[in-house]
Each structure stands twice: as structure tokens, then as C-alpha cells.
Design an enzyme around this catalytic site. Sequence first.
Site, PDB file in Angstrom:
ATOM      1  N   HIS A   1     -11.293 -13.883   3.302  1.00  0.00           N
ATOM      2  CA  HIS A   1     -12.494 -13.053   3.101  1.00  0.00           C
ATOM      3  C   HIS A   1     -13.651 -13.934   2.630  1.00  0.00           C
ATOM      4  O   HIS A   1     -14.798 -13.699   2.995  1.00  0.00           O
ATOM      5  CB  HIS A   1     -12.216 -11.958   2.070  1.00  0.00           C
ATOM      6  CG  HIS A   1     -11.140 -10.992   2.463  1.00  0.00           C
ATOM      7  ND1 HIS A   1     -10.661 -10.024   1.620  1.00  0.00           N
ATOM      8  CD2 HIS A   1     -10.448 -10.844   3.631  1.00  0.00           C
ATOM      9  CE1 HIS A   1      -9.721  -9.303   2.236  1.00  0.00           C
ATOM     10  NE2 HIS A   1      -9.570  -9.803   3.451  1.00  0.00           N
TER      11      HIS A   1
ATOM     12  N   HIS B   1       0.877  -1.173   0.000  1.00  0.00           N
ATOM     13  CA  HIS B   1       0.000   0.000   0.000  1.00  0.00           C
ATOM     14  C   HIS B   1       0.911   1.218   0.000  1.00  0.00           C
ATOM     15  O   HIS B   1       1.978   1.191   0.636  1.00  0.00           O
ATOM     16  CB  HIS B   1      -0.830   0.100   1.276  1.00  0.00           C
ATOM     17  CG  HIS B   1      -1.789  -1.007   1.529  1.00  0.00           C
ATOM     18  ND1 HIS B   1      -1.417  -2.211   2.041  1.00  0.00           N
ATOM     19  CD2 HIS B   1      -3.135  -1.069   1.378  1.00  0.00           C
ATOM     20  CE1 HIS B   1      -2.479  -2.986   2.191  1.00  0.00           C
ATOM     21  NE2 HIS B   1      -3.543  -2.315   1.793  1.00  0.00           N
TER      22      HIS B   1
HETATM   23  C1  XUL Z   1      -7.636  -6.454   4.170  1.00  0.00           C
HETATM   24  C2  XUL Z   1      -6.846  -6.862   2.981  1.00  0.00           C
HETATM   25  C3  XUL Z   1      -6.005  -5.808   2.367  1.00  0.00           C
HETATM   26  C4  XUL Z   1      -5.965  -5.839   0.889  1.00  0.00           C
HETATM   27  C5  XUL Z   1      -5.238  -4.671   0.278  1.00  0.00           C
HETATM   28  O1  XUL Z   1      -8.351  -7.459   4.745  1.00  0.00           O
HETATM   29  O2  XUL Z   1      -6.859  -7.992   2.581  1.00  0.00           O
HETATM   30  O3  XUL Z   1      -4.733  -5.931   2.877  1.00  0.00           O
HETATM   31  O4  XUL Z   1      -5.370  -7.001   0.421  1.00  0.00           O
HETATM   32  O5  XUL Z   1      -5.686  -3.457   0.745  1.00  0.00           O
HETATM   33 CO    CO Z   2      -5.905  -8.955   0.938  1.00  0.00          CO
END
Ligand code: XUL
Ligand code: CO
Length: 459
Positions: A294, A124
Site C-alpha cells: 500500500h 476477516h
Molecule cells: C487489502 C488489505 C486487507 C487488509 C485487511 O488491500 O490489505 O486485506 O489487510 O482488511
Molecule cells: Co493488508
Amino acid sequence: MSAFAPPKSKKARDTGASSNGNQKDYFKGIGNIQYKPDAGADEVMVFKHYNATEVISGRTMAEWLRFSVCFWHTFRGVGSDPFGFPTIKRPWDDGSDSMENAKRRLRAAFEFFSKLGIKYWTFHDRDISPEGETLEETNRNLDEITDLALELMEQTGVKLLWNTCNLFANPRYMNGAMTNPDAHVVAYAAAQIKKGLEIGKKMNAENFVFWGGREGYFTILNTDIRSELQNMANILKMVVEYKEKIGFKGQLLIEPKPKEPARHQYDYDAMTVIAFLRTYALQEHFKINVEPNHTTLAGHPYEHDVVMASVCGMLGSIDSNTGSPDLGWDTDQFPMDVKNCTMVMKTVLEQGGLAPGGLNFDAKVRRESTHLNDMFIAHIGAMDSFARGLRSAVKIKEEGILANMVQQRYASFESGLGAKIAKGVSSLEECEDYVKQNGEPELVSGHQEKYESVLNHYV
Ligand code: XUL
Ligand code: CO
């Protein structure tokens, strides 16, 4: 992900003081990790299954697996959780937001990537470089840090799988970024994304990720959902235009997650994102970055989103991690379950690979895993799990037993009325006539346990 320190007001400029000149040996005593297939059970600083240059099913293992280290967990993670303070202290990191410290972290990271033999990394904007007082200052910091990152990439041959913008940690984004109710904040997010795309182009990023941790709601009562979705789509259209304008070639990816930090996130799961993209005519320009932790948070089996995205031709990349299915949150653990890895690699093989995507370890060592070696052990263990997954998936594909079983299960669609249904050239009347002539269908076993036993043969 909780590796982000709150922004500090203190000026984040390079003091020019010490150590960003020469490459340091931050991981003293650890050499390049070797492939040693006959290593004993307690030898964990070697690969037992991942042999980068070995050709398997027409490609090297490195080409199939395209592993990547994420900067935010591995170089910004400090082991804090909502109940406890940091437990992890790295020798190169003085805990400050200085440019000096940011540069030391980068140098340590590239030493780590090289010793591990990993060819890609991800970050990021705000992990690698501190925010300044103004957007201009923040962007200058990012320019300076990415100059050094580029140098290190050239020296080591490590490439950028993707970069992304942190549009969730700063308080300005507490009500969302692209979906904020305040146009000023939406504009800020857009400006940050503009810079992110420029950085992606500068560093030859193979992809660019959007993860909308605060794009959603905490209560529907205060939320104009139609307007928020439209604004998000409009910003993403600006992204497509700007990407083309500057000639950035990376694949745009959206990473679904159902909740956390928001109560409900618009990018709930793969199919929700695909429906969003199709609703706003964006599907040509984006693919999905699936993170299995997720997926399980959305209430699906581990491999569900990988398979669904792939079936829709939309699987772009994978944040290869896992959760603890007994917990209801995103623990971002290293993927160590060979069966899960086999299921993922089975899909990756079936779609002919992941490039330009890869397997990005969006995973963090446990809060209790405080030793420097744990960083290596975690990545090596996960790489070996995926290498085993790849080897098993290749065998499954080559022997074709599972595929034949599935083909047999659907054989009725190969001829007669079934073939007409499959081609979309039948009608309700024709189906009714068929049933009148053929009566009640037989009960055909789904043989679930047989499929599970066959899979176990390979894992
Ligand atoms: C958050 C996540 C993030 C994304 C990129 O759960 O997975 O790190 O991969 O912003
Ligand atoms: Co991620």
C-alpha cells in the site's frame, strides 16, 4: 485482495454430513518444516535462515518476527483476477459456502500453521464464516465457526494476531461502510464491528484491524467529505467505548491504503491516518498497521510508512508483503527482497520490537502457483527473507556504523545555536544574528552512495 466470493442467497447452514470430526492429513507427505542452514539452492521446503528458537539481540527470532498467516489469501484465494477465472483448487475445499466447508478450511489451515511453525493467524469475519440471510444468522455462523477455531487454537498453541471485519465485499457497502451516505448502512457496519470486537475478545486477539477499502470516494461531486470523515470518527469513538465496555484488550489498528478499490481512500498513508486520528482526538486509542504494498501504491519507497509511523510512535503491526513496483496495483506478493526486509527490521529493532503487532503475510501465491507446495514455499521464502533482514539489521545496529554516520551528519545540533534550535528555544532574530556573524554555510556532502554501499555490506 480479491479472494472474496460474492454472497450467495443459498442458506449457509451446516448440513451435518461428513468430515468435520477428525483431524485430516490435508498436506500428506509434508512434515514440520525444519531449520537446515546448509541446505542446497534447490531445497526450498526448509528454513535456511529462520531458526525460531535462536536468541539474537536478546530475544528469540520468533519473538522478534512474530510471523502470522492470513486466512483470506492462503485459505480463500482461488487465483482469479479481473481477467481470469480461478486457477487454484484445494483438495479440502468444495467451493461451497457451507458451514461444513468452512470447518474443513479451518482444519486445513491449522494443520498448515503447525507444519510451518507459525504462531499467529489473522482473518476477516467473512473469510472464515459464511454470511446468512440476516445479521442474527450470520452472527450465529460466526459463533459456531469461532468455537471450532478456538478449539484448534488451543490444540496447536497458535494465537490470533488480529481479526477484522470485511466492510467492503458485500454490495451493501458499495458506497462505503462507516462513510456511507446512508445512515442505515453505517449502522449495519457498526453492528458488524460490534460483533467483530466481541469475537476479538472471545479469541484473545492481540489486535483488531480497520482497513477502509471503500471509505473514500469515486467522485467528489457526490461526496460530502466533511460529513463522511466525521461519521467515520464517530463510529471509531463508539468502537473505543464498546471495547472498554466489554474489556477487549487488543490494540486497535488502522491500515492505510491510498486507493483500490475506491478511487481515493481517506486512510491514504501513515501520515494521513495519523493526521485524521489527531484531528478527531483518537490518537491515544489507535496505531497503524502498515502494508508496504500500500505504501508503494501511495508513491512512497517500500519502507517509508513503516519508518514514518515508527517515528511518530504509531507503528503497531505490519502486513508484510510486496508489490511489483513496475505495476500500479496491489499484487500482494510474498516479501522476498532481503534489502526491503532489512530496512523494515532495522526500524522494528530501533523501536524495540513490534509486539503486540507482528509480521502478517497479507500475501497470496501467484495465480500460476497452483501446487499445494507453493503455499509452503511462499511462506518459507518470506520467513527466510525476514530472518535474513533481522540478522542484517542486528549487525547494522551492533556495529553502529550507519548510526554514527547519521549522528555525524546532525552533529551541528549538539551544541551552540543548533542545540537551541533542536530544543525549540531559539528565535528568528537569533538565527539572523548567527548568519550575519557566520556568513554562508559550507556545502556538506550527503554521501548517499556511501550510505548505500555501507548498507550493501550487510545485506
Ligand atoms: C487489502 C488489505 C486487507 C487488509 C485487511 O488491500 O490489505 O486485506 O489487510 O482488511
Ligand atoms: Co493488508
